[in-house]
Design an enzyme around this catalytic site. Sequence first.
Site, PDB file in Angstrom:
ATOM      1  CG  ASP A  91       7.645   7.306   7.760  1.00 31.12           C
ATOM      2  OD1 ASP A  91       6.513   7.522   8.224  1.00 31.12           O
ATOM      3  OD2 ASP A  91       8.470   8.202   7.589  1.00 31.12           O
TER       4      ASP A  91
ATOM      5  CE1 TYR B 298      -3.697   0.962  -3.059  1.00 34.34           C
ATOM      6  CE2 TYR B 298      -4.117  -1.132  -4.112  1.00 34.34           C
ATOM      7  CZ  TYR B 298      -3.315  -0.324  -3.357  1.00 34.34           C
ATOM      8  OH  TYR B 298      -2.121  -0.782  -2.895  1.00 34.34           O
TER       9      TYR B 298
ATOM     10  CG  ASP C 193      -1.639  -3.551  -1.255  1.00 37.37           C
ATOM     11  OD1 ASP C 193      -1.518  -4.737  -0.923  1.00 37.37           O
ATOM     12  OD2 ASP C 193      -1.690  -3.181  -2.443  1.00 37.37           O
TER      13      ASP C 193
END
Length: 419
Positions: free
Chosen positions: A278, A159, A302
């Site tokens: 994950d 980001y 996020d």
Amino acid sequence: MEKSITKERTMAYISIGENNRLNIPDNPNIGYIEGDGIGPDITSTMISVVNAALEIAYSGKRSIIWEKVAAGEDAFEKTGKHLPQESLELLQKTVIAIKGPLTTPIGQGFRSLNVTLRQHFDLYANVRPVKYFPGVPSPVTHPEKMNMVVFRENTEDLYAGIEWKYNSEEAKKLRTILTKEFNVNLTEDTGIGIKPISKFRSTRLVRKAIEYAIKNKRRSVTLVHKGNIMKYTEGAFKEWGYEVASEEFEDKTVREDAYLESPGSYQDRIVIKDRITDNMFQQVLTRTEDYDIIATTNLNGDYLSDALAAQVGGLGIAPGANIGDTYAIFEAVHGTAPKYAGMDIANPTSIILSGSMMLRQINWFEAAQILEEAVTQCYAEQKVTQDLARILNIKPLKCSEFGKEIISRMRGRKDQLAN
Ligand code: NAP
């Protein structure tokens, strides 16, 4: 918005004292950004609910003077800028603020206002508590097992905005350097993004998460990372996280492996664990109750915070805040939902609960407690807006009506206690 608390009171700004401690007057000026789309509806409802909570908790001894801060489409129409300099100065003055959602206009070179605010005030921790309210429809069988707080790093990672289009001069130059100096060959149709993860920024985020866990007597902090693949960014985040725990909180924390060997010896310690991203997405569904505070990098955070919010009923409900060492901006975590703009039907819970987080940030716990109990009660009685009413197949409340229901429950609770 309620007109009762206006500027005739003495202006009283929050000030920053030694060690970044905030000095909070009894009637501080607090900045608010209405937001675009459904922003004005949900923000005005939030303000009336927070005002009522303060009145009920403190009988007029404490109140907020709300200072409107221009930002977004409204500011653009008036000033030609989405975030005018005066708005940044006002936010600087109020130190604490709350905001509705802002549109990110689609177009080249436009930086998200949310990202701009985070970077300008160095709001490095995006904090998202996720908890279930009985009565809210959820896609999982045991939503009540969810009670987590995500600390997402807010200032770096993918980001940071370091990326170039595949056919730009910069991308071409970088590809050449990569080929010549590092023997890495990328095809000509490859865009390039860079993922910076630093020790300083990782450490301060994990420190904040551990401090929160200690202050709020939580059980564990889980470092979520993809270090098995990205060793020197995500993997380093994990290593630095363990480092800050052992160097700065040695007598308050314990690593999971040590804890599991002898749980009885570490009853009052915060357990520090780590999970690969994950796996973590699976764990939050299959072993929800094992997780508590989560500290993670920007991109992971996020995705994960929205997925967690979905488990307890969606983004309309989950609150959020962007917090630095001094400044903090509390916010509705969802977007502007433009199709519902001006219809008074959006769910204001996200920004209302963000208002409650804001009250806790300034140590006005009694008002926050009253407010949260009333929201819980509304959901238990299935007083809900259309987003949830359509799932429950019941009559929806308007956004403002939902606010009034919360206020009436807060007043009811006060009368009950008085009798
Ligand atoms: P969105 O505004 O969050 O809306 C997506 C859908 O979520 C809505 O159509 C609605 O679903 C539901 N929804 C969201 N908030 C709701 C609420 N309070 N009450 C009821 N339903 C709600 O996401 P988006 O359409 O992707 O984004 C729209 C704009 O918001 C974009 O410009 C984006 O950049 C911006 N945005 C801003 C922020 C922020 O300021 N923090 C965050 C995200 C997005 P149904 O259609 O199913 O009813």
